[in-house]
Design an enzyme around this catalytic site. Structure first.
Site, PDB file in Angstrom:
ATOM      1  N   GLU A   1     -23.432 -39.137  39.062  1.00 24.30           N
ATOM      2  CA  GLU A   1     -23.380 -38.724  40.487  1.00 24.30           C
ATOM      3  C   GLU A   1     -24.684 -39.040  41.221  1.00 24.30           C
ATOM      4  OE1 GLU A   1     -21.947 -34.668  40.776  1.00 24.30           O
ATOM      5  OE2 GLU A   1     -20.003 -35.244  39.929  1.00 24.30           O
TER       6      GLU A   1
ATOM      7  N   GLU B   1     -14.907 -37.178  35.246  1.00 24.76           N
ATOM      8  CA  GLU B   1     -14.975 -35.715  35.477  1.00 24.76           C
ATOM      9  C   GLU B   1     -13.801 -35.358  36.366  1.00 24.76           C
ATOM     10  OE1 GLU B   1     -18.575 -33.727  36.672  1.00 24.76           O
ATOM     11  OE2 GLU B   1     -19.827 -35.066  35.448  1.00 24.76           O
TER      12      GLU B   1
HETATM   13  O1  AHR Z   1     -18.984 -30.395  35.557  1.00 27.83           O
HETATM   14  C1  AHR Z   1     -19.861 -29.684  36.358  1.00 27.83           C
HETATM   15  C2  AHR Z   1     -20.709 -30.591  37.246  1.00 27.83           C
HETATM   16  O2  AHR Z   1     -19.892 -31.175  38.212  1.00 27.83           O
HETATM   17  C3  AHR Z   1     -21.354 -31.772  36.572  1.00 27.83           C
HETATM   18  O3  AHR Z   1     -22.575 -31.428  36.008  1.00 27.83           O
HETATM   19  C4  AHR Z   1     -21.575 -32.726  37.706  1.00 27.83           C
HETATM   20  O4  AHR Z   1     -21.559 -34.065  37.288  1.00 27.83           O
HETATM   21  C5  AHR Z   1     -20.430 -32.396  38.662  1.00 27.83           C
HETATM   22  O5  AHR Z   1     -20.859 -32.258  39.965  1.00 27.83           O
END
Ligand code: AHR
Length: 495
Positions: free
Chosen positions: A171, A283
């Site tokens: 990110e 994610e």
């Molecule tokens: O999964 C929780 C968080 O969400 C992670 O650390 C990040 O990559 C995302 O914003």
């Protein structure tokens, strides 16, 4: 009466099992007290929680992303190798905690080995250097007589780990990230990281850091990084206490995939790139209640959330041609399907669809025609969290469906999510060709109401039930009534 039509010949692509992947981050109780708890009666001699490993085995997790997440942008992997007592305790800035480094690269690799899971490492492109990243590749994969490969050997690991998947930062577009960058700066920096990592081991596959496909970030990064990457990542979490906003929100995942795929194909075409670039949806989950470091992101999931998770999985399967990896964030305790205490664990509602899909989905995704009642969001639903983001993507069918078959065409599985919170939907399922259905099993995830949850004291309020039904004989058409607020996986054995 709803209709589902399936044509066994209309393949959408091969379902890559990596879409059932997971993710573990040094965050709250995911690693420490989750997968790893030295000295616990529930752990093995290496400190791995045995009950958690059994639950993870149930999910058949094929690939595991580590060590973050936001955590990775401040993580120096060299802190986590060598004698444990010598490892530094570091102030950890992403989640405002202290990282003891008791669990590092060798522990993670051992965890993957024991579980038969493929490791996927994300490198630190925040406070980390390209030298650290390339040294990590050498430590994990090096076979020569060189410093980092020898250090791995010295630490007791003669054979290389052969880590194939490497993420170029996490990110990096977000100002919550240590060292976040503009897309142009990210491209420049990521190319330099990619070069030295690939020169260290040309066989590795790189994952470029993507947003959701519809941002300026995605256009610039895909265009600039396309020659270097094998996967482009998407991160997207949705969720709402309003049931319909919750279960329709994964429509955004569909949009993210389509937008990213269009940019990828345009870049491959204009730059004459021969190698494929797939999507690693690395994610995803329902996540909307717990955001603070104090809450340790410990969500409690409802039946509605389990249905939303099922729609996400259906979405990945529908895009089997391009989504070749997906990593549920996360595996244990932190926005996760498995929830532990020092004394045991319980399986959250979302565990059940995850397990069922991994168990029942076959190799080939099929294009299904679905005709079910449609619903547009009400103003109230639109105003609920996430509603405003996707209301213009509606109206939505109440049944969300995918189908997969095995290579031989003998097993057909249908995953049907009835998002209607009140009514069952009677449905006709029609196969395009003559088929003799010899066995017919239904697996259903359901519970008393959309808000139902599991807990340590009531572990199976939402659970999966298996029903073997009478095979209807040589038929092309079946009738099935999908109960309100349910996921049903129908497994048809064909002769
Ligand atoms: O999964 C929780 C968080 O969400 C992670 O650390 C990040 O990559 C995302 O914003």
């Amino acid at each position: 009466m709803a209709k589902i039509h399936v044509d066994m010949a209309r393949s959408l692509g091969t379902v890559d099992r990596k879409i059932f992947g997971g993710f573990v981050e040094h965050l709250g109780r995911c690693i420490y007290g989750g997968i790893y708890e030295e000295g616990s009666l529930l752990s093995d001699e290496q400190g791995f929680r045995k009950d958690v490993m059994a639950a993870v085995r149930g999910l058949q997790t094929p690939v595991l992303r580590w060590p973050g997440g936001n955590f990775v942008s401040g993580y120096h992997w060299t802190d986590g190798i060598g004698p444990v007592e010598k490892r530094p305790r570091q102030l950890e800035l992403a989640w405002h905690s202290v990282e003891s480094n008791r669990f590092g690269t060798d522990e993670f690799m051992e965890y993957c080995r024991v579980l038969g899971v493929e490791p996927y490492l994300c490198v630190n492109m925040g406070s980390g250097t390209m030298d650290e990243a390339r040294a990590w590749v050498e430590y994990c994969n090096g076979t020569g007589d060189t410093y980092w490969a020898n250090l791995r050997r010295q630490n007791g690991h003669e054979e290389p780990y052969n880590v194939k998947y490497w993420g170029l930062g996490n990110e990096m577009y977000g100002d919550w990230q240590i060292g976040h960058l503009s897309p142009e700066d990210y491209v420049k920096k990521a190319i330099e990281f990619a070069k030295v990592m690939k020169w260290t081991d040309p066989s590795i596959q790189l994952v470029g850091c993507g947003q959701q496909g519809w941002h300026a970030w995605d256009r610039v990064v895909i265009e600039g990084l396309a020659p270097w990457i094998d996967y482009y990542s998407i991160h997207l979490y949705t969720g709402s206490a309003n049931h319909y906003s919750n279960v329709f929100a994964p429509a955004l995942a569909d949009l993210a995939i389509k937008s990213s795929q269009a940019l990828i194909e345009a870049a491959r075409f204009t730059q004459k790139i021969k190698h494929p670039i797939y999507i690693a949806y690395d994610e995803w989950n329902v996540w909307y209640r717990q955001h603070t470091p104090e809450s340790r992101l410990e969500e409690q999931y409802t039946l509605s959330d389990a249905l939303a998770v099922s729609v996400y999985l259906n979405t990945f399967i529908r895009h089997s041609d391009v989504v070749k990896m997906a990593n549920l964030a996360q595996l244990v305790n932190v926005i996760a399907p498995i929830f532990t205490s020092p004394e045991g664990l319980f399986l959250q509602t979302i565990y059940h669809p995850l397990r069922l899909y991994a168990e029942q989905m076959q190799e080939i995704a099929l294009d299904v025609h679905v005709d079910s009642e449609q619903m547009a969001l009400t103003t109230e639903q639109e105003q609920a969290p996430w509603g405003q983001h996707f209301a213009n993507l509606g109206p939505f069918q109440l049944l969300d469906v995918t189908a997969t078959r095995d290579e031989a065409g003998k097993v057909l599985t249908l995953a049907v999510v009835n998002r209607d919170s009140e009514r069952a939907h009677e449905t006709t399922i029609k196969l395009a060709e003559e088929a003799t259905i010899t066995e017919f099993t239904a697996y259903e995830v359901n519970g008393p109401e959309v808000d139902s949850l599991n807990s340590f004291t009531e572990q199976a309020v939402v659970a999966a039930q298996e029903r073997v039904l009478e095979a209807p004989g040589s038929v092309r058409t079946l009738s099935y009534t999908f109960p309100a607020h349910s996921l049903t996986v129908l497994r048809l054995q064909l002769a």
